[in-house]
Scaffold this motif. Structure first.
Motif, PDB file in Angstrom:
ATOM      1  N   ILE A 196       0.870  -1.175   0.000  1.00  0.00           N
ATOM      2  CA  ILE A 196       0.000   0.000   0.000  1.00  0.00           C
ATOM      3  C   ILE A 196       0.910   1.228   0.000  1.00  0.00           C
ATOM      4  O   ILE A 196       1.674   1.440   0.938  1.00  0.00           O
ATOM      5  CB  ILE A 196      -0.926   0.020   1.228  1.00  0.00           C
ATOM      6  CG1 ILE A 196      -1.738  -1.274   1.288  1.00  0.00           C
ATOM      7  CG2 ILE A 196      -1.849   1.231   1.174  1.00  0.00           C
ATOM      8  CD1 ILE A 196      -2.549  -1.424   2.552  1.00  0.00           C
ATOM      9  N   PRO A 197       0.864   2.025  -1.070  1.00  0.00           N
ATOM     10  CA  PRO A 197       1.736   3.203  -1.153  1.00  0.00           C
ATOM     11  C   PRO A 197       1.487   4.208  -0.022  1.00  0.00           C
ATOM     12  O   PRO A 197       0.367   4.313   0.497  1.00  0.00           O
ATOM     13  CB  PRO A 197       1.377   3.824  -2.502  1.00  0.00           C
ATOM     14  CG  PRO A 197       0.722   2.735  -3.280  1.00  0.00           C
ATOM     15  CD  PRO A 197       0.051   1.857  -2.263  1.00  0.00           C
ATOM     16  N   ASP A 198       2.520   4.948   0.319  1.00  0.00           N
ATOM     17  CA  ASP A 198       2.434   5.962   1.374  1.00  0.00           C
ATOM     18  C   ASP A 198       1.282   6.930   1.121  1.00  0.00           C
ATOM     19  O   ASP A 198       0.541   7.274   2.036  1.00  0.00           O
ATOM     20  CB  ASP A 198       3.732   6.762   1.470  1.00  0.00           C
ATOM     21  CG  ASP A 198       4.908   5.935   1.955  1.00  0.00           C
ATOM     22  OD1 ASP A 198       4.723   4.749   2.289  1.00  0.00           O
ATOM     23  OD2 ASP A 198       6.019   6.493   1.995  1.00  0.00           O
ATOM     24  N   ARG A 199       1.126   7.384  -0.122  1.00  0.00           N
ATOM     25  CA  ARG A 199       0.104   8.394  -0.419  1.00  0.00           C
ATOM     26  C   ARG A 199      -1.309   7.855  -0.203  1.00  0.00           C
ATOM     27  O   ARG A 199      -2.211   8.600   0.169  1.00  0.00           O
ATOM     28  CB  ARG A 199       0.273   8.955  -1.825  1.00  0.00           C
ATOM     29  CG  ARG A 199      -0.031   7.998  -2.929  1.00  0.00           C
ATOM     30  CD  ARG A 199       0.210   8.613  -4.321  1.00  0.00           C
ATOM     31  NE  ARG A 199      -0.174   7.701  -5.360  1.00  0.00           N
ATOM     32  CZ  ARG A 199       0.549   6.675  -5.779  1.00  0.00           C
ATOM     33  NH1 ARG A 199       1.734   6.461  -5.238  1.00  0.00           N
ATOM     34  NH2 ARG A 199       0.116   5.883  -6.730  1.00  0.00           N
ATOM     35  N   VAL A 200      -1.509   6.548  -0.422  1.00  0.00           N
ATOM     36  CA  VAL A 200      -2.823   5.946  -0.185  1.00  0.00           C
ATOM     37  C   VAL A 200      -3.108   5.895   1.315  1.00  0.00           C
ATOM     38  O   VAL A 200      -4.205   6.237   1.764  1.00  0.00           O
ATOM     39  CB  VAL A 200      -2.906   4.544  -0.820  1.00  0.00           C
ATOM     40  CG1 VAL A 200      -4.200   3.844  -0.440  1.00  0.00           C
ATOM     41  CG2 VAL A 200      -2.763   4.638  -2.335  1.00  0.00           C
ATOM     42  N   VAL A 201      -2.121   5.487   2.087  1.00  0.00           N
ATOM     43  CA  VAL A 201      -2.287   5.450   3.545  1.00  0.00           C
ATOM     44  C   VAL A 201      -2.523   6.865   4.074  1.00  0.00           C
ATOM     45  O   VAL A 201      -3.351   7.078   4.955  1.00  0.00           O
ATOM     46  CB  VAL A 201      -1.064   4.792   4.227  1.00  0.00           C
ATOM     47  CG1 VAL A 201      -1.204   4.827   5.737  1.00  0.00           C
ATOM     48  CG2 VAL A 201      -0.892   3.363   3.740  1.00  0.00           C
ATOM     49  N   ALA A 202      -1.839   7.847   3.494  1.00  0.00           N
ATOM     50  CA  ALA A 202      -2.016   9.240   3.918  1.00  0.00           C
ATOM     51  C   ALA A 202      -3.440   9.716   3.632  1.00  0.00           C
ATOM     52  O   ALA A 202      -4.040  10.419   4.454  1.00  0.00           O
ATOM     53  CB  ALA A 202      -1.004  10.143   3.222  1.00  0.00           C
ATOM     54  N   HIS A 255      -4.584  17.546   7.066  1.00  0.00           N
ATOM     55  CA  HIS A 255      -3.589  17.065   6.113  1.00  0.00           C
ATOM     56  C   HIS A 255      -2.859  15.910   6.782  1.00  0.00           C
ATOM     57  O   HIS A 255      -2.623  15.929   7.988  1.00  0.00           O
ATOM     58  CB  HIS A 255      -2.604  18.183   5.770  1.00  0.00           C
ATOM     59  CG  HIS A 255      -1.511  17.726   4.861  1.00  0.00           C
ATOM     60  ND1 HIS A 255      -0.405  17.064   5.316  1.00  0.00           N
ATOM     61  CD2 HIS A 255      -1.379  17.815   3.529  1.00  0.00           C
ATOM     62  CE1 HIS A 255       0.373  16.768   4.288  1.00  0.00           C
ATOM     63  NE2 HIS A 255      -0.191  17.210   3.194  1.00  0.00           N
ATOM     64  N   ALA A 256      -2.507  14.905   5.990  1.00  0.00           N
ATOM     65  CA  ALA A 256      -1.793  13.754   6.554  1.00  0.00           C
ATOM     66  C   ALA A 256      -0.665  13.336   5.627  1.00  0.00           C
ATOM     67  O   ALA A 256      -0.751  13.475   4.404  1.00  0.00           O
ATOM     68  CB  ALA A 256      -2.743  12.584   6.750  1.00  0.00           C
ATOM     69  N   SER A 257       0.399  12.831   6.224  1.00  0.00           N
ATOM     70  CA  SER A 257       1.473  12.188   5.472  1.00  0.00           C
ATOM     71  C   SER A 257       1.769  10.869   6.180  1.00  0.00           C
ATOM     72  O   SER A 257       1.494  10.711   7.362  1.00  0.00           O
ATOM     73  CB  SER A 257       2.719  13.073   5.409  1.00  0.00           C
ATOM     74  OG  SER A 257       3.221  13.319   6.702  1.00  0.00           O
ATOM     75  N   ALA A 258       2.293   9.921   5.404  1.00  0.00           N
ATOM     76  CA  ALA A 258       2.535   8.590   5.959  1.00  0.00           C
ATOM     77  C   ALA A 258       3.872   8.059   5.459  1.00  0.00           C
ATOM     78  O   ALA A 258       4.298   8.360   4.341  1.00  0.00           O
ATOM     79  CB  ALA A 258       1.415   7.637   5.545  1.00  0.00           C
ATOM     80  N   ALA A 259       4.507   7.259   6.295  1.00  0.00           N
ATOM     81  CA  ALA A 259       5.739   6.560   5.931  1.00  0.00           C
ATOM     82  C   ALA A 259       5.541   5.095   6.294  1.00  0.00           C
ATOM     83  O   ALA A 259       5.487   4.746   7.474  1.00  0.00           O
ATOM     84  CB  ALA A 259       6.930   7.147   6.676  1.00  0.00           C
ATOM     85  N   VAL A 286       3.388   1.699   9.955  1.00  0.00           N
ATOM     86  CA  VAL A 286       3.293   3.027   9.375  1.00  0.00           C
ATOM     87  C   VAL A 286       3.446   4.081  10.463  1.00  0.00           C
ATOM     88  O   VAL A 286       3.028   3.883  11.600  1.00  0.00           O
ATOM     89  CB  VAL A 286       1.948   3.210   8.616  1.00  0.00           C
ATOM     90  CG1 VAL A 286       0.768   3.078   9.549  1.00  0.00           C
ATOM     91  CG2 VAL A 286       1.891   4.527   7.879  1.00  0.00           C
ATOM     92  N   ARG A 287       4.068   5.185  10.090  1.00  0.00           N
ATOM     93  CA  ARG A 287       4.159   6.376  10.938  1.00  0.00           C
ATOM     94  C   ARG A 287       3.344   7.451  10.255  1.00  0.00           C
ATOM     95  O   ARG A 287       3.516   7.709   9.065  1.00  0.00           O
ATOM     96  CB  ARG A 287       5.607   6.831  11.091  1.00  0.00           C
ATOM     97  CG  ARG A 287       6.449   5.840  11.875  1.00  0.00           C
ATOM     98  CD  ARG A 287       7.890   6.266  11.940  1.00  0.00           C
ATOM     99  NE  ARG A 287       7.988   7.540  12.608  1.00  0.00           N
ATOM    100  CZ  ARG A 287       9.029   8.359  12.491  1.00  0.00           C
ATOM    101  NH1 ARG A 287      10.054   8.037  11.732  1.00  0.00           N
ATOM    102  NH2 ARG A 287       9.052   9.494  13.143  1.00  0.00           N
ATOM    103  N   LEU A 288       2.451   8.089  10.996  1.00  0.00           N
ATOM    104  CA  LEU A 288       1.572   9.111  10.435  1.00  0.00           C
ATOM    105  C   LEU A 288       1.889  10.469  11.029  1.00  0.00           C
ATOM    106  O   LEU A 288       2.238  10.582  12.209  1.00  0.00           O
ATOM    107  CB  LEU A 288       0.103   8.773  10.750  1.00  0.00           C
ATOM    108  CG  LEU A 288      -0.418   7.452  10.217  1.00  0.00           C
ATOM    109  CD1 LEU A 288      -1.801   7.172  10.794  1.00  0.00           C
ATOM    110  CD2 LEU A 288      -0.451   7.459   8.703  1.00  0.00           C
TER     111      LEU A 288
END
Length: 135
Positions: A32-38, A66-70, A76-78
Motif C-alpha cells: 500500500i503506497p504511502d500516499r494511499v495510507v495518507a 492534512h496527513a502524510s505517511a511513511a 506506518v508512521r503518520l
C-alpha cells in the motif's frame, strides 16, 4: 459476522496448500503506497475531528486535515496537521483523535500504526469560522 472458535489443536498444523496456487512465499506481497495510507489517514482525521472536537465537516469551518505517511515493513508512521476549535481541551482531544486515526488506519490497511504525530495548525474561534477567515 460471527466466527466460531477453532477446535483445540486446529491451529497447530500448517495450512493446507491451495490447489493450483504457488506457495505463499512465491505469491508476492500487497504493498500500500504511502500516499494511499495518507489519504486514508486524512479522511479518518476529518471524521475524528468532527466527532472529538465538535468541528462540523462542512466547508465553512476549519481547513481539512492534512496527513502524510511513511510505510515500512508492515508498520506506518503518520503525521497529521489540523485545526481545532477554541476553546477546547487540546491534549485530551489530540490524544483521542490520534487513537481514532490509528485504529481506523490499522483496520482499513492491515498495517500496524507505530506513531501518530499530530500538529495543531491553528485554533479557530466560532467568530473566525462565521466570518470565513479560515480557508
Amino acid at each position: 459476522m460471527r466466527t466460531r472458535p477453532a477446535p483445540p489443536g486446529a491451529g497447530s498444523s500448517p495450512p493446507a496448500p491451495t490447489a493450483g496456487l504457488p506457495p505463499p512465499a512465491e505469491r508476492g506481497a500487497t504493498v500500500i503506497p504511502d500516499r494511499v495510507v495518507a489519504r486514508i489517514a486524512a479522511q479518518a482525521a476529518r471524521t475524528a475531528q468532527s466527532r472529538r472536537a465538535a468541528v462540523p465537516p462542512d466547508h465553512g469551518g476549519p481547513t481539512a486535515p492534512h496527513a502524510s505517511a511513511a510505510v515500512r515493513t508492515g508498520s506506518v508512521r503518520l503525521h497529521l496537521t489540523m485545526d481545532l476549535p477554541y476553546p477546547t481541551d487540546i491534549p485530551r482531544v489530540c490524544e483521542r483523535i490520534q487513537q481514532d486515526v490509528a485504529e481506523r488506519v490499522a483496520q482499513l490497511t492491515g498495517l500496524r500504526v507505530g506513531e501518530v504525530l499530530l500538529t495543531v495548525r491553528r485554533l479557530v474561534t466560532a467568530a473566525d469560522a462565521s466570518r470565513g477567515r479560515v480557508r
